[in-house]
Design a protein around this motif. Structure first.
Motif, PDB file in Angstrom:
ATOM      1  N   PHE A 296      37.487 -71.593 -24.031  1.00 42.92           N
ATOM      2  CA  PHE A 296      37.084 -70.169 -24.454  1.00 42.92           C
ATOM      3  C   PHE A 296      38.192 -69.059 -24.010  1.00 42.92           C
ATOM      4  O   PHE A 296      38.147 -68.965 -22.715  1.00 42.92           O
ATOM      5  N   PRO A 329      27.455 -73.850 -25.950  1.00 40.48           N
ATOM      6  CA  PRO A 329      26.826 -72.471 -25.485  1.00 40.48           C
ATOM      7  C   PRO A 329      26.179 -71.443 -26.581  1.00 40.48           C
ATOM      8  O   PRO A 329      26.805 -71.510 -27.671  1.00 40.48           O
ATOM      9  N   LYS A 330      25.211 -70.762 -26.024  1.00 42.43           N
ATOM     10  CA  LYS A 330      24.768 -69.792 -27.026  1.00 42.43           C
ATOM     11  C   LYS A 330      25.803 -68.832 -27.491  1.00 42.43           C
ATOM     12  O   LYS A 330      25.339 -68.335 -28.668  1.00 42.43           O
ATOM     13  N   ALA A 331      26.883 -68.570 -27.041  1.00 45.15           N
ATOM     14  CA  ALA A 331      27.713 -67.648 -27.513  1.00 45.15           C
ATOM     15  C   ALA A 331      28.482 -68.026 -28.677  1.00 45.15           C
ATOM     16  O   ALA A 331      29.147 -67.362 -29.372  1.00 45.15           O
ATOM     17  N   LYS A 351      22.799 -74.608 -31.950  1.00 45.67           N
ATOM     18  CA  LYS A 351      24.063 -74.903 -31.325  1.00 45.67           C
ATOM     19  C   LYS A 351      24.460 -76.157 -31.026  1.00 45.67           C
ATOM     20  O   LYS A 351      25.082 -76.469 -30.052  1.00 45.67           O
ATOM     21  N   MET A 374      33.239 -67.039 -31.595  1.00 43.60           N
ATOM     22  CA  MET A 374      32.404 -66.789 -30.421  1.00 43.60           C
ATOM     23  C   MET A 374      31.746 -65.248 -30.401  1.00 43.60           C
ATOM     24  O   MET A 374      32.399 -64.531 -31.445  1.00 43.60           O
ATOM     25  N   ASN A 380      32.181 -65.093 -21.345  1.00 41.95           N
ATOM     26  CA  ASN A 380      32.563 -66.463 -21.567  1.00 41.95           C
ATOM     27  C   ASN A 380      31.595 -67.434 -21.006  1.00 41.95           C
ATOM     28  O   ASN A 380      30.930 -67.281 -19.685  1.00 41.95           O
ATOM     29  N   PRO A 381      31.717 -68.620 -21.283  1.00 38.30           N
ATOM     30  CA  PRO A 381      30.508 -69.552 -20.575  1.00 38.30           C
ATOM     31  C   PRO A 381      31.122 -70.119 -19.263  1.00 38.30           C
ATOM     32  O   PRO A 381      32.136 -70.111 -19.150  1.00 38.30           O
ATOM     33  N   GLU A 382      30.036 -70.031 -18.331  1.00 40.37           N
ATOM     34  CA  GLU A 382      30.612 -70.339 -17.013  1.00 40.37           C
ATOM     35  C   GLU A 382      31.057 -71.901 -16.993  1.00 40.37           C
ATOM     36  O   GLU A 382      32.023 -72.140 -16.264  1.00 40.37           O
ATOM     37  N   GLU A 383      30.603 -72.843 -17.647  1.00 46.33           N
ATOM     38  CA  GLU A 383      30.950 -74.255 -17.590  1.00 46.33           C
ATOM     39  C   GLU A 383      30.977 -74.662 -19.112  1.00 46.33           C
ATOM     40  O   GLU A 383      30.328 -74.161 -20.096  1.00 46.33           O
ATOM     41  N   ASN A 384      32.094 -75.892 -19.279  1.00 51.18           N
ATOM     42  CA  ASN A 384      32.252 -76.306 -20.677  1.00 51.18           C
ATOM     43  C   ASN A 384      30.726 -77.215 -20.915  1.00 51.18           C
ATOM     44  O   ASN A 384      30.442 -77.935 -20.098  1.00 51.18           O
ATOM     45  N   PRO A 385      30.693 -77.355 -22.132  1.00 55.25           N
ATOM     46  CA  PRO A 385      29.353 -78.503 -22.513  1.00 55.25           C
ATOM     47  C   PRO A 385      30.088 -79.843 -22.303  1.00 55.25           C
ATOM     48  O   PRO A 385      31.171 -80.087 -22.458  1.00 55.25           O
TER      49      PRO A 385
END
Length: 432
Positions: A296, A329-331, A351, A374, A380-385
């Motif tokens: 991201f 992530p929600k974003a 999602k 996005m 940005n998401p703190e961690e990747n899925p």
């Protein structure tokens, strides 16, 4: 839950007093009492624990109240909650509850609220036979079917008009013998015995491809249609692989301990012969590898995704029903991707990204890549899925377990015999 030996004599001092069946909304839609009626208010302790648990599976299976113990299982979006008045080995009760759920599954095709409610008369008849005054009595499905006929439309109409019952008039002969799981006088034109060895691999693989944890849950399902009273033995090429084993009551446990051979007089029809668990990470082969990149960007409102999957340790077998599921992530608003094989869907509400690959072609590895849209103004998401992998491999037990011999004694005919193997993904997760 794995099958275990239910020995009534061992538990003369204990009993199951009541059973409540509760749906996912918290409604008690069926209850059965074997002594006196216990108020539904006893379930309030369970409901409190259910509210504290994040998921239904996280509800403690054993709860202590001032006057009772509550022991429960969760199956098919239903809770089977038993009320115990004396201290009992919890696994004894848990195993019985799983037997009840398995019996409903076998009789009605599924274990759900609607099916149980539609067949409530047969359900109460089954519970009355399975538990005698609070003690387990008849827990084998093929024996129960001799006493209580499975439902069909014609019988239901006749019983409604005549006031008849599904309960048979005679006691199964197996109930009077030392082999209660097998009915007497079994005869078949075609004698056959088939066994399915199914293994599920649970694994966590990190971004570099290193296995963080891995274990195998295995089960041997049997379909035995043999005349008379056959005595079978099953030998394995590598039985030392099995370190946590549970058997159907028909298996002679002492012979397994001394020789690592399964010796048994089988029930008639379908049954679970044994389950096993392999937790040694050195013995668990990871069937596929995943090369992935999810990023991201700090500047702008987009991201990139690139996933490639290939075979790793499949012993030359084909990987089928391959699917990758990613909880974004929600974003992430949308995904604009290209799949070299299969097709993908992205649900912007949940999602959820699902890439359905199908059969894995080793000569042309499947790839999914493209951009992610996005939401602007959102960090940005703190961690990747993580990636969740589903797959199936026919004619392979990923642990290496293999049946070497299947012999029959006590009868003179020669039956058809067969063993099938299949490996599936359980909770298979790849971190990104």
């Amino acid at each position: 839950m794995t099958p275990c030996r239910v020995n009534v004599k061992r538990w003369q001092a204990e009993m199951i007093h009541s059973l409540f069946v509760i749906n996912h909304l918290g409604d008690i839609f069926l209850e059965k009492h074997w002594k006196s009626v216990i108020s539904r208010s006893v379930c309030d302790y369970f409901f409190e624990a259910r509210e504290k648990a994040v998921d239904p599976e996280n509800v403690p299976p054993v709860l202590q109240t001032p006057h009772h113990y509550l022991i429960s299982i969760y199956r098919g979006k239903l809770f089977f909650l038993s009320v115990i008045q004396t201290e009992v080995p919890p696994l004894f009760v848990i195993e019985f509850l799983h037997r009840v759920a398995d019996t409903f599954q076998d009789y009605f095709g599924e274990c759900s609220e609607s099916v149980i409610s539609d067949n409530v008369v047969i359900v109460y008849e089954l519970l009355e036979e399975m538990l005698d005054n609070g003690f387990p009595l008849a827990t084998e499905s093929n024996v129960l079917k001799e006493m209580i006929r499975p439902p069909n439309i014609l019988r239901s109409v006749v019983n409604t008009l005549t006031g008849g019952s599904n309960v048979g008039e005679t006691l199964p002969q197996g109930q009077l013998s030392n082999i209660p799981w097998r009915r007497a006088g079994v005869k078949y034109t075609n004698n056959e015995a088939y066994f399915d060895v199914t293994e599920e691999i649970d694994a966590i693989v990190d971004k570099s491809g290193t296995t963080v944890s891995a274990e195998i849950q295995g089960v041997i399902e049997a379909c035995v249609k043999l005349s008379g009273m056959p005595d079978l033995t099953m030998s394995f090429m590598n039985p030392r692989l099995l370190d946590d084993v549970s058997f159907h009551p028909c298996v002679r446990f002492r012979r397994w301990e001394s020789e690592r051979v399964l010796s048994f007089i089988p029930p008639d029809g379908n049954f679970t012969l044994m389950t096993y668990h392999i937790s040694s990470q050195n013995l668990v082969a990871i069937p596929v590898y995943v090369k992935q990149s999810i990023s991201f960007f700090e500047a702008g409102s987009c991201g990139r995704l690139d996933i490639t999957i290939g075979p790793k340790q499949t012993m030359g077998k084909t990987v089928e029903d391959l699917k990758v599921t990613v909880h974004m992530p929600k974003a992430v608003l949308n995904a604009n991707l290209t799949a070299s094989q299969g097709n993908y869907t992205y649900d912007f509400t949940t999602k959820l990204l699902v890439w359905d690959i199908g059969k894995l072609n080793p000569q042309k590895l499947p790839n999914l890549r493209g951009s992610l849209s996005m939401q602007t103004g959102v960090p940005n998401p703190e961690e990747n899925p993580s990636l969740n992998i589903d797959l199936k491999i026919q004619q392979l037990a990923i642990s290496g377990l293999k049946v070497s011999r299947l012999d029959m004694y006590g009868e003179t005919y020669k039956p058809f015999k067969g063993v099938k193997y299949v490996t599936k993904a359980g909770k298979f997760q790849v971190r990104t």
